[in-house]
Write an enzyme that holds these catalytic residues in place. Structure first.
Site, PDB file in Angstrom:
ATOM      1  CG  ASN A   1      -0.250   9.258   0.828  1.00 55.77           C
ATOM      2  OD1 ASN A   1      -1.250   9.628   0.234  1.00 55.77           O
ATOM      3  ND2 ASN A   1       0.115   9.748   2.007  1.00 55.77           N
ATOM      4  CG  ASN A   2       4.202   5.397   0.636  1.00 55.73           C
ATOM      5  OD1 ASN A   2       4.010   5.728   1.795  1.00 55.73           O
ATOM      6  ND2 ASN A   2       4.912   6.126  -0.198  1.00 55.73           N
TER       7      ASN A   2
ATOM      8  NE  ARG B   1       2.065   9.601  -6.263  1.00 52.02           N
ATOM      9  CZ  ARG B   1       2.459   8.739  -5.345  1.00 52.02           C
ATOM     10  NH1 ARG B   1       1.597   8.305  -4.424  1.00 52.02           N
ATOM     11  NH2 ARG B   1       3.699   8.291  -5.308  1.00 52.02           N
TER      12      ARG B   1
ATOM     13  NE  ARG C   1       9.445   6.721  -6.951  1.00 53.07           N
ATOM     14  CZ  ARG C   1       9.103   7.205  -8.151  1.00 53.07           C
ATOM     15  NH1 ARG C   1       9.655   6.737  -9.242  1.00 53.07           N
ATOM     16  NH2 ARG C   1       8.212   8.175  -8.246  1.00 53.07           N
TER      17      ARG C   1
ATOM     18  CE1 TYR D   1      10.027  13.667   4.011  1.00 54.57           C
ATOM     19  CE2 TYR D   1      10.255  12.867   1.754  1.00 54.57           C
ATOM     20  CZ  TYR D   1      10.462  12.701   3.109  1.00 54.57           C
ATOM     21  OH  TYR D   1      11.111  11.579   3.561  1.00 54.57           O
TER      22      TYR D   1
ATOM     23  CG  ASP E   1       4.515   9.942  -8.727  1.00 55.69           C
ATOM     24  OD1 ASP E   1       4.874  10.256  -7.565  1.00 55.69           O
ATOM     25  OD2 ASP E   1       3.679   9.047  -8.956  1.00 55.69           O
TER      26      ASP E   1
ATOM     27  CE  LYS F   1       5.631   7.650   6.420  1.00 54.87           C
ATOM     28  NZ  LYS F   1       5.933   6.240   6.498  1.00 54.87           N
TER      29      LYS F   1
ATOM     30  CG  ASN G   1       2.054   8.461  10.558  1.00 51.64           C
ATOM     31  OD1 ASN G   1       0.872   8.196  10.392  1.00 51.64           O
ATOM     32  ND2 ASN G   1       2.991   8.121   9.692  1.00 51.64           N
TER      33      ASN G   1
ATOM     34  CG  ASN H   1      10.728   4.077  -2.770  1.00 51.13           C
ATOM     35  OD1 ASN H   1      11.674   4.763  -3.125  1.00 51.13           O
ATOM     36  ND2 ASN H   1       9.488   4.413  -3.019  1.00 51.13           N
TER      37      ASN H   1
HETATM   38  P1  NAD Z   1       6.592   7.138  10.342  1.00 50.88           P
HETATM   39  O1  NAD Z   1       5.585   8.224  10.176  1.00 50.88           O
HETATM   40  O2  NAD Z   1       6.102   5.737  10.450  1.00 50.88           O
HETATM   41  O3  NAD Z   1       7.510   7.444  11.608  1.00 50.88           O
HETATM   42  C1  NAD Z   1       7.784   8.755  12.058  1.00 50.88           C
HETATM   43  C2  NAD Z   1       7.615   8.764  13.577  1.00 50.88           C
HETATM   44  O4  NAD Z   1       7.883  10.082  14.055  1.00 50.88           O
HETATM   45  C3  NAD Z   1       6.193   8.403  14.017  1.00 50.88           C
HETATM   46  O5  NAD Z   1       6.253   7.491  15.093  1.00 50.88           O
HETATM   47  C4  NAD Z   1       5.594   9.742  14.437  1.00 50.88           C
HETATM   48  O6  NAD Z   1       4.613   9.583  15.435  1.00 50.88           O
HETATM   49  C5  NAD Z   1       6.839  10.459  14.953  1.00 50.88           C
HETATM   50  N1  NAD Z   1       6.724  11.920  14.903  1.00 50.88           N
HETATM   51  C6  NAD Z   1       6.253  12.678  13.882  1.00 50.88           C
HETATM   52  N2  NAD Z   1       6.316  13.978  14.221  1.00 50.88           N
HETATM   53  C7  NAD Z   1       6.852  14.036  15.476  1.00 50.88           C
HETATM   54  C8  NAD Z   1       7.170  15.097  16.357  1.00 50.88           C
HETATM   55  N3  NAD Z   1       6.943  16.375  16.032  1.00 50.88           N
HETATM   56  N4  NAD Z   1       7.716  14.790  17.563  1.00 50.88           N
HETATM   57  C9  NAD Z   1       7.940  13.501  17.913  1.00 50.88           C
HETATM   58  N5  NAD Z   1       7.652  12.461  17.109  1.00 50.88           N
HETATM   59  C10 NAD Z   1       7.117  12.723  15.908  1.00 50.88           C
HETATM   60  O7  NAD Z   1       7.636   7.280   9.143  1.00 50.88           O
HETATM   61  P2  NAD Z   1       8.808   6.315   8.703  1.00 50.88           P
HETATM   62  O8  NAD Z   1       8.446   5.744   7.380  1.00 50.88           O
HETATM   63  O9  NAD Z   1       9.196   5.420   9.811  1.00 50.88           O
HETATM   64  O10 NAD Z   1       9.942   7.398   8.432  1.00 50.88           O
HETATM   65  C11 NAD Z   1      10.908   7.734   9.416  1.00 50.88           C
HETATM   66  C12 NAD Z   1      11.792   8.854   8.885  1.00 50.88           C
HETATM   67  O11 NAD Z   1      12.395   8.409   7.666  1.00 50.88           O
HETATM   68  C13 NAD Z   1      11.032  10.134   8.557  1.00 50.88           C
HETATM   69  O12 NAD Z   1      11.827  11.226   8.952  1.00 50.88           O
HETATM   70  C14 NAD Z   1      10.902  10.094   7.043  1.00 50.88           C
HETATM   71  O13 NAD Z   1      10.868  11.361   6.473  1.00 50.88           O
HETATM   72  C15 NAD Z   1      12.171   9.357   6.639  1.00 50.88           C
HETATM   73  N6  NAD Z   1      12.039   8.650   5.351  1.00 50.88           N
HETATM   74  C16 NAD Z   1      11.051   7.736   5.188  1.00 50.88           C
HETATM   75  C17 NAD Z   1      10.918   7.079   3.968  1.00 50.88           C
HETATM   76  C18 NAD Z   1       9.806   6.086   3.727  1.00 50.88           C
HETATM   77  O14 NAD Z   1       9.554   5.761   2.561  1.00 50.88           O
HETATM   78  N7  NAD Z   1       9.159   5.546   4.756  1.00 50.88           N
HETATM   79  C19 NAD Z   1      11.813   7.356   2.923  1.00 50.88           C
HETATM   80  C20 NAD Z   1      12.831   8.295   3.150  1.00 50.88           C
HETATM   81  C21 NAD Z   1      12.933   8.931   4.380  1.00 50.88           C
HETATM   82  N1  UDP Z   2       2.145   4.256  -7.224  1.00 52.83           N
HETATM   83  C1  UDP Z   2       1.045   3.807  -7.927  1.00 52.83           C
HETATM   84  N2  UDP Z   2      -0.136   3.654  -7.253  1.00 52.83           N
HETATM   85  C2  UDP Z   2      -0.270   3.909  -5.913  1.00 52.83           C
HETATM   86  C3  UDP Z   2       0.877   4.374  -5.220  1.00 52.83           C
HETATM   87  C4  UDP Z   2       2.057   4.545  -5.909  1.00 52.83           C
HETATM   88  O1  UDP Z   2       1.112   3.546  -9.122  1.00 52.83           O
HETATM   89  O2  UDP Z   2      -1.367   3.766  -5.357  1.00 52.83           O
HETATM   90  C5  UDP Z   2       3.426   4.388  -7.933  1.00 52.83           C
HETATM   91  C6  UDP Z   2       3.999   5.803  -7.930  1.00 52.83           C
HETATM   92  O3  UDP Z   2       3.503   6.528  -9.037  1.00 52.83           O
HETATM   93  C7  UDP Z   2       5.513   5.529  -8.000  1.00 52.83           C
HETATM   94  C8  UDP Z   2       5.688   4.203  -7.256  1.00 52.83           C
HETATM   95  O4  UDP Z   2       4.383   3.592  -7.252  1.00 52.83           O
HETATM   96  O5  UDP Z   2       5.902   5.315  -9.353  1.00 52.83           O
HETATM   97  C9  UDP Z   2       6.149   4.383  -5.814  1.00 52.83           C
HETATM   98  O6  UDP Z   2       5.285   5.305  -5.168  1.00 52.83           O
HETATM   99  P1  UDP Z   2       5.362   5.544  -3.592  1.00 52.83           P
HETATM  100  O7  UDP Z   2       4.368   6.600  -3.242  1.00 52.83           O
HETATM  101  O8  UDP Z   2       5.289   4.236  -2.870  1.00 52.83           O
HETATM  102  O9  UDP Z   2       6.864   6.062  -3.378  1.00 52.83           O
HETATM  103  P2  UDP Z   2       7.550   7.432  -3.870  1.00 52.83           P
HETATM  104  O10 UDP Z   2       6.812   7.954  -5.059  1.00 52.83           O
HETATM  105  O11 UDP Z   2       7.474   8.333  -2.706  1.00 52.83           O
HETATM  106  O12 UDP Z   2       8.935   7.038  -4.230  1.00 52.83           O
END
Ligand code: NAD
Ligand code: UDP
Length: 344
Positions: free
Chosen positions: A200-201, A296, A233, A152, A299, A88, A37, A181
């Site tokens: 998605n976000n 959604r 959030r 997840y 949520d 994620k 990713n 977030n």
């Molecule tokens: P991201 O997808 O941008 O980064 C994840 C990285 O891991 C990517 O570079 C992907 O290529 C790599 N990866 C995935 N599967 C792999 C595998 N099997 N082996 C080696 N590399 C692999 O996501 P992010 O937003 O940077 O999130 C990083 C971490 O933080 C994740 O574990 C995610 O669950 C956690 N997290 C993210 C959020 C968020 O909102 N972004 C919130 C809470 C927790």
């Molecule tokens: N959300 C929304 N439209 C979108 C994406 C998200 O209204 O296209 C809303 C979602 O319902 C939530 C908030 O924005 O209330 C944050 O969503 P996101 O997916 O970014 O984070 P998460 O739900 O994983 O905390």
């Protein structure tokens, strides 16, 4: 001598910003990533921004013990690990739970096995605020019950539990950071969040609407019991989150006794979807057309954490406000309309 840190998933959104902060602080880094990713271009830009070559890449899967061992054996001994590699997307985890258990839990188990083999027992793990499930009492404290409602979050909680058991069994120093977030980008606009396909976000969706790539935002529900009916959030700037990793590592390196820390990493200030839309419009001067559609599935109305424990233990708190999150996210979007794929 510089400390050496292994970052799994270091090419991803949070990983690349953290790698930059650590390089700027003089760490030597090894990144293990399979680019599931992300793009190698992110790491090139990290090195350029930091003006440093102290980052080596091992392309491989965290579930592959040989690949993880290659990362450990690449240079000198590894002092600590930050484990970002994982999946994620909540909806994808519901559709394909086995894949999530495999990558998130099995990947963490393989990594911990390699760490034991290399006698490296200092680890920062990416956990999530979604482990709290559908709470009704706010703000969330780390000691409150966890009740994850989708695969997840269940996989993340299972890894936290596996790591607790390791801490009880031996000389491990582990921090599980429960992120809220993360949004925004490095202020240079050179690295940022690069979702594949339709985001998605909320935040990347808004920046793509601002850029004209999508016609309007769809707000998922305006009938929640929040101040304006839309979901709440705790959004934090990805640079604040990156800095939280650096102070956490520092804390673990300086701790004398083995221990496990579990910390909320957020601002403590919840914002609704409409708050974010209006904040973005104000910060950038750009209109964000939207329509309200159905909720959604899956949520929760609200997630808002108390970050006091991180402040007490690490001295860390988020410094950047919503306006900066919006400005920096928009700078990244404008400079990279198709993300890293804009690069020939
Ligand atoms: P991201 O997808 O941008 O980064 C994840 C990285 O891991 C990517 O570079 C992907 O290529 C790599 N990866 C995935 N599967 C792999 C595998 N099997 N082996 C080696 N590399 C692999 O996501 P992010 O937003 O940077 O999130 C990083 C971490 O933080 C994740 O574990 C995610 O669950 C956690 N997290 C993210 C959020 C968020 O909102 N972004 C919130 C809470 C927790
Ligand atoms: N959300 C929304 N439209 C979108 C994406 C998200 O209204 O296209 C809303 C979602 O319902 C939530 C908030 O924005 O209330 C944050 O969503 P996101 O997916 O970014 O984070 P998460 O739900 O994983 O905390």
């Amino acid at each position: 001598m510089a400390r050496r840190v292994l970052i799994t998933g270091g090419a991803g959104f949070i990983g690349s910003h953290t790698a930059l902060v650590l390089l700027e602080q003089g760490y030597e880094l090894v990144v293990l990533d399979n680019f599931d990713n992300s793009s190698p271009e992110a790491l090139k830009r990290v090195k350029t921004l930091a003006n440093s070559n102290a980052l080596e890449l091992v392309e491989g899967d965290v579930r592959d013990l040989d690949a993880v061992n290659r990362a450990f054996d690449r240079g000198g001994p590894v002092d600590g690990v930050i484990h970002f590699a994982g999946l994620k997307a909540v909806a994808e985890s519901v559709a394909n739970p086995l894949h999530y258990w495999d990558v998130n839990l099995n990947g963490s188990r393989v990594l911990a096995t390699a760490m034991e083999q290399h006698q490296c027992r200092t680890l920062v793990f990416s956990s999530t605020s979604t482990v709290y499930g559908e709470p009704e009492v706010f703000p969330l404290h780390e000691e409150m019950p966890t009740a994850p409602v989708h695969p997840y979050a269940q996989t993340k909680l299972a890894v936290e539990q596996m790591l607790s058991a390791l801490c009880r069994s031996g000389d491990w120093r582990v921090a599980c950071l429960r992120y809220f977030n993360p949004v925004g980008a490095h202020p240079s606009g050179r690295i940022g969040e690069d979702p594949l396909g339709t985001p998605n976000n909320l935040f990347p969706f808004i920046t793509q609407v601002a850029a004209g790539r999508r016609d309007k935002l769809r707000i998922f529900g305006q009938d929640y019991s929040t101040h304006d009916g839309t979901g709440i959030r705790d959004y934090l700037h990805v640079m604040d989150l990156a800095e939280a990793h650096s102070v956490t590592l520092d804390h673990l390196f300086h701790s004398t006794a083995p221990h496990q820390l579990t910390l909320n990493i957020g601002t403590g200030c919840g914002l609704s979807v409409l708050d974010v839309v209006r904040g973005f419009e104000k910060a950038t001067g750009l209109p964000i057309p939207y329509e309200v559609v159905a909720r959604r599935p899956g949520d929760v109305p609200k997630l808002e954490g108390c970050p006091q424990k991180a402040k007490d233990i690490l001295g860390w708190s988020a410094k950047r406000d919503l306006a900066q999150m919006c400005r920096d996210g928009w700078t990244w979007q404008q400079a990279n309309p198709l993300g890293y794929r804009s690069v020939p």
